[in-house]
Design a protein around this motif. Structure first.
Motif, PDB file in Angstrom:
ATOM      1  N   PHE A   1       0.826  -1.198   0.000  1.00  0.00           N
ATOM      2  CA  PHE A   1       0.000   0.000   0.000  1.00  0.00           C
ATOM      3  C   PHE A   1       0.867   1.257   0.000  1.00  0.00           C
ATOM      4  CE2 PHE A   1      -2.350   3.410   2.100  1.00  0.00           C
ATOM      5  CZ  PHE A   1      -3.455   3.453   1.281  1.00  0.00           C
ATOM      6  N   GLY A   2       0.564   2.189  -0.921  1.00  0.00           N
ATOM      7  CA  GLY A   2       1.255   3.460  -0.971  1.00  0.00           C
ATOM      8  C   GLY A   2       2.496   3.476  -1.830  1.00  0.00           C
ATOM      9  N   LYS A   3       2.877   2.360  -2.399  1.00  0.00           N
ATOM     10  CA  LYS A   3       4.074   2.309  -3.237  1.00  0.00           C
ATOM     11  C   LYS A   3       3.672   2.553  -4.691  1.00  0.00           C
ATOM     12  CE  LYS A   3       6.679  -0.839  -0.334  1.00  0.00           C
ATOM     13  NZ  LYS A   3       7.346  -2.127  -0.260  1.00  0.00           N
ATOM     14  N   ALA A   4       4.539   3.218  -5.408  1.00  0.00           N
ATOM     15  CA  ALA A   4       4.287   3.482  -6.819  1.00  0.00           C
ATOM     16  C   ALA A   4       4.527   2.211  -7.619  1.00  0.00           C
ATOM     17  CB  ALA A   4       5.186   4.590  -7.328  1.00  0.00           C
ATOM     18  N   SER A   5       3.715   2.040  -8.661  1.00  0.00           N
ATOM     19  CA  SER A   5       3.886   0.852  -9.492  1.00  0.00           C
ATOM     20  C   SER A   5       4.545   1.236 -10.813  1.00  0.00           C
ATOM     21  CB  SER A   5       2.534   0.202  -9.758  1.00  0.00           C
ATOM     22  OG  SER A   5       1.762   1.032 -10.594  1.00  0.00           O
ATOM     23  N   PRO A   6       5.141   0.278 -11.494  1.00  0.00           N
ATOM     24  CA  PRO A   6       5.738   0.569 -12.803  1.00  0.00           C
ATOM     25  C   PRO A   6       4.687   1.008 -13.829  1.00  0.00           C
ATOM     26  CG  PRO A   6       6.470  -1.569 -11.991  1.00  0.00           C
ATOM     27  CD  PRO A   6       5.444  -1.076 -11.051  1.00  0.00           C
ATOM     28  N   ILE A   7       3.459   0.586 -13.650  1.00  0.00           N
ATOM     29  CA  ILE A   7       2.388   0.991 -14.567  1.00  0.00           C
ATOM     30  C   ILE A   7       2.162   2.501 -14.465  1.00  0.00           C
ATOM     31  CG2 ILE A   7      -0.055   0.705 -15.129  1.00  0.00           C
ATOM     32  CD1 ILE A   7       1.600  -1.727 -15.801  1.00  0.00           C
ATOM     33  N   GLY A   8       2.226   3.056 -13.283  1.00  0.00           N
ATOM     34  CA  GLY A   8       2.076   4.503 -13.104  1.00  0.00           C
ATOM     35  C   GLY A   8       3.171   5.272 -13.813  1.00  0.00           C
TER      36      GLY A   8
ATOM     37  N   LEU B   1       4.854   4.205 -16.397  1.00  0.00           N
ATOM     38  CA  LEU B   1       4.602   4.031 -17.830  1.00  0.00           C
ATOM     39  C   LEU B   1       3.523   5.009 -18.316  1.00  0.00           C
ATOM     40  CD1 LEU B   1       5.144   2.379 -20.416  1.00  0.00           C
ATOM     41  CD2 LEU B   1       3.253   0.901 -19.702  1.00  0.00           C
ATOM     42  N   ILE B   2       2.476   5.179 -17.550  1.00  0.00           N
ATOM     43  CA  ILE B   2       1.408   6.112 -17.925  1.00  0.00           C
ATOM     44  C   ILE B   2       1.939   7.543 -17.988  1.00  0.00           C
ATOM     45  CG2 ILE B   2      -0.761   7.143 -17.123  1.00  0.00           C
ATOM     46  CD1 ILE B   2      -1.530   4.357 -16.104  1.00  0.00           C
ATOM     47  N   ILE B   3       2.735   7.922 -17.020  1.00  0.00           N
ATOM     48  CA  ILE B   3       3.308   9.279 -17.006  1.00  0.00           C
ATOM     49  C   ILE B   3       4.218   9.482 -18.211  1.00  0.00           C
ATOM     50  CG2 ILE B   3       4.892  10.802 -15.763  1.00  0.00           C
ATOM     51  CD1 ILE B   3       3.643   9.742 -13.176  1.00  0.00           C
ATOM     52  N   LEU B   4       5.046   8.497 -18.525  1.00  0.00           N
ATOM     53  CA  LEU B   4       5.937   8.613 -19.686  1.00  0.00           C
ATOM     54  C   LEU B   4       5.153   8.705 -20.990  1.00  0.00           C
ATOM     55  CD1 LEU B   4       8.829   6.168 -18.726  1.00  0.00           C
ATOM     56  CD2 LEU B   4       8.836   8.675 -18.708  1.00  0.00           C
ATOM     57  N   VAL B   5       4.086   7.930 -21.125  1.00  0.00           N
ATOM     58  CA  VAL B   5       3.252   7.989 -22.329  1.00  0.00           C
ATOM     59  C   VAL B   5       2.601   9.362 -22.453  1.00  0.00           C
ATOM     60  CG1 VAL B   5       1.126   7.074 -23.367  1.00  0.00           C
ATOM     61  CG2 VAL B   5       2.868   5.507 -22.514  1.00  0.00           C
ATOM     62  N   LEU B   6       2.124   9.912 -21.349  1.00  0.00           N
ATOM     63  CA  LEU B   6       1.523  11.251 -21.381  1.00  0.00           C
ATOM     64  C   LEU B   6       2.548  12.317 -21.754  1.00  0.00           C
ATOM     65  CD1 LEU B   6      -0.847  11.111 -18.284  1.00  0.00           C
ATOM     66  CD2 LEU B   6      -1.501  11.165 -20.688  1.00  0.00           C
TER      67      LEU B   6
END
Length: 90
Positions: A16-23, A25-30
């Motif tokens: 809980f509360g840890k950033a995931s690699p998917i997040g 990836l989403i930021i990089l795509v944006l």
């Protein structure tokens, strides 16, 4: 009645509360999408002329002639589009 966790520990889990690699990836795509949009907009803006003034404005002026005047009917009656102005006794 007060409810407690069965083991008395944290109920949210160790992740809980840890950033995931998917997040990430989403930021990089944006960010990549935003950079491409900015690049495309700059290319479109370079295609625009420096000014929008016509080199030969005569046709536009001929078309616009008389549009800034209020037309009054020839028979002397009031036009239905004329604004109603109250008369004063000055």
């Amino acid at each position: 009645m007060l409810l407690a966790a069965p083991d008395g520990g944290d109920t949210k889990g160790p992740e809980f509360g840890k950033a995931s690699p998917i997040g990430l990836l989403i930021i990089l795509v944006l960010l990549v999408g935003t950079a491409l949009l900015i690049r495309s907009m700059n290319a479109q803006l370079r295609k625009l002329p420096q000014t929008f003034d016509a080199e030969h404005p005569e046709p536009d002026q001929a078309f616009d002639e008389g549009t800034d005047k209020v037309s009054v009917p020839d028979d002397g009656s009031e036009s239905p589009t004329d604004p109603v102005v109250p008369k004063t006794d000055e």
